[in-house]
Design an enzyme around this catalytic site. Structure first.
Site, PDB file in Angstrom:
ATOM      1  N   GLY A  86      42.639  45.161  46.678  1.00 17.48           N
ATOM      2  CA  GLY A  86      42.631  46.177  45.621  1.00 17.48           C
ATOM      3  C   GLY A  86      43.798  46.100  44.661  1.00 17.48           C
ATOM      4  O   GLY A  86      44.184  47.107  44.090  1.00 17.48           O
TER       5      GLY A  86
ATOM      6  N   HIS B  99      36.277  38.337  36.880  1.00 18.73           N
ATOM      7  CA  HIS B  99      36.042  37.081  37.614  1.00 18.73           C
ATOM      8  C   HIS B  99      37.276  36.196  37.430  1.00 18.73           C
ATOM      9  O   HIS B  99      37.764  36.051  36.303  1.00 18.73           O
ATOM     10  CB  HIS B  99      34.788  36.391  37.071  1.00 18.73           C
ATOM     11  CG  HIS B  99      34.429  35.161  37.830  1.00 18.73           C
ATOM     12  ND1 HIS B  99      33.753  35.206  39.033  1.00 18.73           N
ATOM     13  CD2 HIS B  99      34.692  33.857  37.596  1.00 18.73           C
ATOM     14  CE1 HIS B  99      33.603  33.970  39.490  1.00 18.73           C
ATOM     15  NE2 HIS B  99      34.170  33.125  38.638  1.00 18.73           N
TER      16      HIS B  99
END
Ligand code: GRF
Length: 195
Positions: A13, A110
């Site tokens: 995270g 990405h």
């Protein structure tokens, strides 16, 4: 009223944290309305708890089948009603019903310069290993809109970094991640300004 972001994560995270930090510093004018995770014990949960952000753990293990998983995901998102959903290292395919319900409002980050190094199997360290093996001289990260075609939605922004001959995949990952943490909050702000 502040615009709201719902974050999906499956890992440490650090991108989620960069969104939290940007909000805290005032660089991003928004509010995080929740974190959806598909795994227990991940770093992202701890980061949410520290900030009092509600966490929703939804995985196929808890539901009878894929269809009930997809329905629960959709129901949770509709209830939270975010302005944007930010995938931040979420390792599960997004149910098509959700993509349709939030069309154009689900973003993904990405860790490569799409369309290069995207598609099936291209996630996490696999991406950076492939970049090193291909002897690329640059790589980076991409933020795109999520569509039903995996890794193929419209690109909103990219940031580039150099790749040196002596780099390991881990070196590349670190360099890319630093850019991810700057790019995601900026793009989220631009996106929220535009809707
Ligand atoms: C990032 O590299 C992101 O581009 C990819 O998954 C990774 C998540 O890292 N989609 P973190 O959990 O945000 O640290």
């Amino acid at each position: 009223m502040k615009k709201t972001i719902l974050v999906f994560a499956s890992g440490s995270g650090s991108n989620f944290q960069s969104i939290i930090d940007a909000i805290d510093s005032g660089a991003l004018d928004a509010q995080i309305c929740g974190l959806i995770v598909n795994k227990e014990g991940i770093g992202a949960i701890e980061r949410a708890q520290k900030k009092g952000i509600p966490v929703f753990h939804i995985s196929e293990k808890q539901t009878a089948d894929y269809s009930s998983f997809a329905q629960l995901m959709l129901a949770t998102c509709l209830k939270l009603d975010p302005d944007v959903i930010a995938l931040a290292g979420y390792m599960r395919k997004i149910p098509v019903q959700l993509i349709q319900a939030f069309e154009g409002r689900i973003l993904n980050i990405h860790p490569a310069l799409l369309p290069k190094f995207g598609g099936k199997g291209m996630y996490g360290m696999n991406v950076h290993r492939a970049v090193v093996e291909a002897k690329e001289s640059e790589t980076g990260c991409t933020i795109h809109v999520v569509t039903e075609e995996f890794d193929e939605g419209p690109i909103l922004a990219q940031a580039k970094v150099p790749v040196y001959e002596t780099d390991s995949a881990e070196d590349v990952q670190k360099r890319v991640l630093t850019e991810e943490h700057k790019l995601y909050p900026n793009v989220l702000q631009q996106f929220l300004n535009s809707i």
